[in-house]
Design a protein around this motif. Structure first.
Motif, PDB file in Angstrom:
ATOM      1  N   LEU A 206      60.821  29.649 -24.498  1.00  0.00           N
ATOM      2  CA  LEU A 206      59.680  29.223 -25.303  1.00  0.00           C
ATOM      3  C   LEU A 206      58.848  28.315 -24.417  1.00  0.00           C
ATOM      4  CD1 LEU A 206      62.373  29.422 -27.211  1.00  0.00           C
ATOM      5  CD2 LEU A 206      60.853  28.551 -28.966  1.00  0.00           C
ATOM      6  N   CYS A 207      57.684  28.769 -24.029  1.00  0.00           N
ATOM      7  CA  CYS A 207      56.876  28.004 -23.093  1.00  0.00           C
ATOM      8  C   CYS A 207      55.489  27.754 -23.674  1.00  0.00           C
ATOM      9  CB  CYS A 207      56.758  28.732 -21.751  1.00  0.00           C
ATOM     10  SG  CYS A 207      55.991  30.357 -21.860  1.00  0.00           S
ATOM     11  N   GLY A 208      54.791  26.806 -23.080  1.00  0.00           N
ATOM     12  CA  GLY A 208      53.438  26.514 -23.536  1.00  0.00           C
ATOM     13  C   GLY A 208      53.170  25.031 -23.596  1.00  0.00           C
ATOM     14  N   ASP A 209      52.109  24.672 -24.282  1.00  0.00           N
ATOM     15  CA  ASP A 209      51.642  23.291 -24.304  1.00  0.00           C
ATOM     16  C   ASP A 209      52.604  22.362 -25.030  1.00  0.00           C
ATOM     17  OD1 ASP A 209      48.857  23.525 -23.081  1.00  0.00           O
ATOM     18  OD2 ASP A 209      48.779  25.066 -24.632  1.00  0.00           O
ATOM     19  N   ALA A 210      52.588  21.107 -24.636  1.00  0.00           N
ATOM     20  CA  ALA A 210      53.430  20.095 -25.266  1.00  0.00           C
ATOM     21  C   ALA A 210      52.990  19.871 -26.706  1.00  0.00           C
ATOM     22  CB  ALA A 210      53.341  18.787 -24.478  1.00  0.00           C
ATOM     23  N   GLY A 211      53.966  19.559 -27.558  1.00  0.00           N
ATOM     24  CA  GLY A 211      53.655  19.217 -28.938  1.00  0.00           C
ATOM     25  C   GLY A 211      53.378  20.393 -29.843  1.00  0.00           C
ATOM     26  N   THR A 212      53.710  21.608 -29.411  1.00  0.00           N
ATOM     27  CA  THR A 212      53.423  22.786 -30.227  1.00  0.00           C
ATOM     28  C   THR A 212      54.635  23.263 -31.037  1.00  0.00           C
ATOM     29  OG1 THR A 212      53.821  24.118 -28.231  1.00  0.00           O
ATOM     30  CG2 THR A 212      51.531  23.653 -28.808  1.00  0.00           C
ATOM     31  N   GLY A 213      55.756  22.540 -30.951  1.00  0.00           N
ATOM     32  CA  GLY A 213      56.907  22.855 -31.795  1.00  0.00           C
ATOM     33  C   GLY A 213      57.951  23.766 -31.186  1.00  0.00           C
ATOM     34  N   LYS A 214      58.011  23.834 -29.855  1.00  0.00           N
ATOM     35  CA  LYS A 214      58.974  24.733 -29.208  1.00  0.00           C
ATOM     36  C   LYS A 214      60.416  24.286 -29.472  1.00  0.00           C
ATOM     37  CE  LYS A 214      57.164  23.973 -25.135  1.00  0.00           C
ATOM     38  NZ  LYS A 214      56.089  23.048 -25.541  1.00  0.00           N
ATOM     39  N   SER A 215      60.704  23.037 -29.172  1.00  0.00           N
ATOM     40  CA  SER A 215      62.069  22.520 -29.364  1.00  0.00           C
ATOM     41  C   SER A 215      62.441  22.510 -30.843  1.00  0.00           C
ATOM     42  CB  SER A 215      62.179  21.101 -28.795  1.00  0.00           C
ATOM     43  OG  SER A 215      61.886  21.082 -27.420  1.00  0.00           O
ATOM     44  N   SER A 216      61.507  22.103 -31.686  1.00  0.00           N
ATOM     45  CA  SER A 216      61.783  22.054 -33.129  1.00  0.00           C
ATOM     46  C   SER A 216      62.069  23.450 -33.674  1.00  0.00           C
ATOM     47  CB  SER A 216      60.588  21.442 -33.869  1.00  0.00           C
ATOM     48  OG  SER A 216      60.394  20.101 -33.476  1.00  0.00           O
ATOM     49  N   THR A 217      61.409  24.457 -33.108  1.00  0.00           N
ATOM     50  CA  THR A 217      61.656  25.833 -33.546  1.00  0.00           C
ATOM     51  C   THR A 217      63.100  26.236 -33.286  1.00  0.00           C
ATOM     52  OG1 THR A 217      59.360  26.571 -33.265  1.00  0.00           O
ATOM     53  CG2 THR A 217      61.078  28.250 -33.068  1.00  0.00           C
ATOM     54  N   VAL A 218      63.605  25.939 -32.097  1.00  0.00           N
ATOM     55  CA  VAL A 218      64.985  26.300 -31.762  1.00  0.00           C
ATOM     56  C   VAL A 218      65.969  25.585 -32.692  1.00  0.00           C
ATOM     57  CG1 VAL A 218      66.768  26.225 -29.971  1.00  0.00           C
ATOM     58  CG2 VAL A 218      64.400  26.735 -29.345  1.00  0.00           C
ATOM     59  N   LYS A 219      65.754  24.302 -32.929  1.00  0.00           N
ATOM     60  CA  LYS A 219      66.667  23.535 -33.783  1.00  0.00           C
ATOM     61  C   LYS A 219      66.593  23.994 -35.237  1.00  0.00           C
ATOM     62  CE  LYS A 219      66.495  19.565 -30.680  1.00  0.00           C
ATOM     63  NZ  LYS A 219      66.008  18.188 -30.446  1.00  0.00           N
ATOM     64  N   ALA A 220      65.387  24.304 -35.703  1.00  0.00           N
ATOM     65  CA  ALA A 220      65.230  24.788 -37.082  1.00  0.00           C
ATOM     66  C   ALA A 220      65.941  26.117 -37.270  1.00  0.00           C
ATOM     67  CB  ALA A 220      63.746  24.920 -37.418  1.00  0.00           C
ATOM     68  N   ILE A 221      65.881  26.980 -36.265  1.00  0.00           N
ATOM     69  CA  ILE A 221      66.555  28.280 -36.345  1.00  0.00           C
ATOM     70  C   ILE A 221      68.072  28.100 -36.358  1.00  0.00           C
ATOM     71  CG2 ILE A 221      67.036  30.377 -34.992  1.00  0.00           C
ATOM     72  CD1 ILE A 221      64.043  30.409 -34.268  1.00  0.00           C
ATOM     73  N   ASN A 298      57.180  23.468 -20.520  1.00  0.00           N
ATOM     74  CA  ASN A 298      55.722  23.372 -20.572  1.00  0.00           C
ATOM     75  C   ASN A 298      55.084  24.231 -19.488  1.00  0.00           C
ATOM     76  OD1 ASN A 298      55.978  21.548 -22.653  1.00  0.00           O
ATOM     77  ND2 ASN A 298      55.770  19.743 -21.347  1.00  0.00           N
ATOM     78  N   ARG A 299      55.931  24.793 -18.610  1.00  0.00           N
ATOM     79  CA  ARG A 299      55.443  25.613 -17.500  1.00  0.00           C
ATOM     80  C   ARG A 299      55.843  27.059 -17.705  1.00  0.00           C
ATOM     81  NH1 ARG A 299      54.393  22.959 -12.605  1.00  0.00           N
ATOM     82  NH2 ARG A 299      54.492  20.701 -12.770  1.00  0.00           N
ATOM     83  N   ARG A 300      54.910  27.951 -17.579  1.00  0.00           N
ATOM     84  CA  ARG A 300      55.191  29.379 -17.749  1.00  0.00           C
ATOM     85  C   ARG A 300      56.158  29.890 -16.683  1.00  0.00           C
ATOM     86  NH1 ARG A 300      56.562  33.804 -17.697  1.00  0.00           N
ATOM     87  NH2 ARG A 300      55.554  35.709 -18.439  1.00  0.00           N
ATOM     88  N   HIS A 301      56.037  29.397 -15.460  1.00  0.00           N
ATOM     89  CA  HIS A 301      56.885  29.882 -14.372  1.00  0.00           C
ATOM     90  C   HIS A 301      58.029  28.927 -14.034  1.00  0.00           C
ATOM     91  CE1 HIS A 301      54.696  33.505 -13.479  1.00  0.00           C
ATOM     92  NE2 HIS A 301      53.560  32.829 -13.480  1.00  0.00           N
ATOM     93  N   ILE A 302      58.153  27.824 -14.779  1.00  0.00           N
ATOM     94  CA  ILE A 302      59.285  26.895 -14.690  1.00  0.00           C
ATOM     95  C   ILE A 302      59.347  26.135 -13.373  1.00  0.00           C
ATOM     96  CG2 ILE A 302      61.778  26.609 -14.877  1.00  0.00           C
ATOM     97  CD1 ILE A 302      61.905  29.107 -16.551  1.00  0.00           C
ATOM     98  N   ILE A 303      59.130  26.823 -12.251  1.00  0.00           N
ATOM     99  CA  ILE A 303      59.255  26.182 -10.938  1.00  0.00           C
ATOM    100  C   ILE A 303      57.998  25.385 -10.619  1.00  0.00           C
ATOM    101  CG2 ILE A 303      59.714  26.537  -8.489  1.00  0.00           C
ATOM    102  CD1 ILE A 303      61.965  27.426 -10.273  1.00  0.00           C
ATOM    103  N   LEU A 336      55.035  32.462 -25.940  1.00  0.00           N
ATOM    104  CA  LEU A 336      54.037  31.472 -25.534  1.00  0.00           C
ATOM    105  C   LEU A 336      53.513  30.711 -26.751  1.00  0.00           C
ATOM    106  CD1 LEU A 336      52.248  30.232 -23.317  1.00  0.00           C
ATOM    107  CD2 LEU A 336      50.608  32.087 -23.751  1.00  0.00           C
ATOM    108  N   PHE A 337      53.654  29.395 -26.739  1.00  0.00           N
ATOM    109  CA  PHE A 337      53.119  28.513 -27.775  1.00  0.00           C
ATOM    110  C   PHE A 337      51.879  27.826 -27.197  1.00  0.00           C
ATOM    111  CE2 PHE A 337      57.185  29.383 -29.437  1.00  0.00           C
ATOM    112  CZ  PHE A 337      57.244  28.983 -30.764  1.00  0.00           C
ATOM    113  N   SER A 338      50.713  28.362 -27.504  1.00  0.00           N
ATOM    114  CA  SER A 338      49.476  27.822 -26.951  1.00  0.00           C
ATOM    115  C   SER A 338      48.989  26.630 -27.769  1.00  0.00           C
ATOM    116  CB  SER A 338      48.389  28.899 -26.943  1.00  0.00           C
ATOM    117  OG  SER A 338      48.787  29.997 -26.158  1.00  0.00           O
TER     118      SER A 338
END
Length: 392
Positions: A206-221, A298-303, A336-338
């Motif tokens: 799950l990648c994309g901008d900060a504050g868009t709910g990526k981590s919360s999505t995983v925990k909610a699931i 927050n990075r699409r390519h991680i590296i 992608l969470f834009s």
């Protein structure tokens, strides 16, 4: 023989559930039985009841929790689809009868044992139940309930001394609390559903901008699928070298595990890069069949890459560059969470304001929300939450 003494002597014979009788509740009960004089007995009884209160106030409920969480040879055998040896099965059945009698003890039983009245001592609840039937019912759905620490907790972390431990104050976020990003979230939900059903499921980024709910999505699931046997184990990036250890610990467990790595990013020379790469590629030493990796970044390519990395002095520079940039491609599913546009941002603000009971004309609310976002420098779901908190 007195009822309490008989219960005590029977519990002393526990072999399958030997770890249960070593728990504080049972050791406090043993201390009570062994106490010789009136004052020592009353003190030990108070300590015993205190342990019951820690578990909610019901002795029966406490005993059910203890045998449910116990990790013993019998439950491990059943969880692996094997038939336990007859001797172990017989012992487990007999010991559960002992725990049935223990769990049914009442305040009145202790009052009579101490030669006093029930009104003069601390009370606790209990009820009659067949612990054998209770345990067999749990075993029939072991793939949902699990055993050991995984039976009563949903989220875990790896301690610094490499122990998998429950997160006591785990995030209780639920899917229905989210606003927007339904399409993105549904992709992860569907992948998790496939995982539960035993169909091929993808390691997910799950990648994309900060504050868009990526981590919360995983925990909610993870919370949403707890009753279907999903557990989450969170690893920090610096703990990725312990990934094979974690996989070995959960391998063969009837539950399904999400290995969660939050805020993932690497430098090109990071030692942990290869360990994650091996897990994503299905290396036998770094992957368990009942585990899937969910990571956020927050990075699409991680590296993390600099322009200097594109020059460098590597003879096979292009091969090295492609290897580092392709880590994200090793995730079977990339979501992608834009950053939300203005319309979505204001939709989130309005919904959060309604939930919070904030009374304000919509036009004023939106003007203030936009001004808040401008001061913060961006629009995001997190920004909307912070704005509503500022109003509250």
């Amino acid at each position: 023989m007195k009822k309490i003494d008989e219960v005590y002597e029977n519990l002393a014979l526990s072999s399958v559930f030997i770890n249960v009788v070593k728990k504080p509740l049972c050791t406090a009960f043993s201390a009570y039985v062994r106490a010789e004089n009136g004052l020592a007995k009353r003190t030990a009884y108070a300590a015993f009841v205190a342990e019951i209160y820690k578990g909610g106030g019901s002795l029966t409920g406490c005993v059910q929790t203890l045998i449910s969480e116990d990790e013993n040879p019998y439950v491990k055998c059943v969880a692996q689809g094997k038939k336990p040896l007859t001797c172990i099965e017989k012992s487990a059945k007999k010991e559960l009868e002992f725990f049935t009698a223990f769990a049914a003890l009442t305040t009145q039983d202790f009052a009579e044992d101490m030669g006093t009245t029930e009104a003069n001592i601390p009370s606790f609840d209990s009820f009659n139940t067949d612990m054998g039937a209770f345990y067999r019912k749990r075993l029939r759905s072991i793939h949902k309930h699990g055993y050991g620490i995984f039976s009563s907790h949903g989220m875990f972390r790896l301690s610094d001394d490499k122990e998998i431990e429950p997160i006591v104050s785990a995030d209780t976020t639920t899917i229905d609390k989210f606003i927007g990003y339904e399409e993105e979230r549904n992709k992860v939900i569907e992948n998790t559903r496939m995982f539960i059903e035993g169909r091929p499921a993808a390691n997910t980024l799950l990648c994309g901008d900060a504050g868009t709910g990526k981590s919360s999505t995983v925990k909610a699931i993870a919370n949403a699928f707890f009753d279907e046997g999903v557990r989450l184990i969170e690893l920090r990036k610096d703990q990725l070298s312990s990934l094979p250890y974690v996989m070995a610990k959960i391998s063969g467990n009837p539950l399904k595990f999400i290995i969660f790595i939050d805020d993932l990013s690497f430098n090109k020379s990071d030692d942990h890069f290869s360990m994650l790469k091996a897990a994503l590629e299905g290396s036998a030493s770094a992957k368990a069949e009942n585990a899937v990796i969910y990571a956020t970044s927050n990075r699409r390519h991680i590296i993390k890459e600099s322009f200097g990395d594109r020059e460098g002095d590597d003879v096979h520079r292009n091969d090295t560059l492609q290897e580092t940039l392709s880590l994200s491609e090793r995730f079977g599913l990339v979501v992608l969470f834009s950053k939300p546009n203005k319309a979505l941002y204001l939709q989130i603000v309005r919904a959060l304001a309604e939930k919070a009971g904030i009374q304000m004309p919509v036009a004023d609310l939106e003007i203030k929300a936009e001004a808040f976002a401008l001061r913060k420098g961006n629009r995001s779901a997190r920004c909307a939450e912070q704005f509503i908190d500022s109003l509250r």
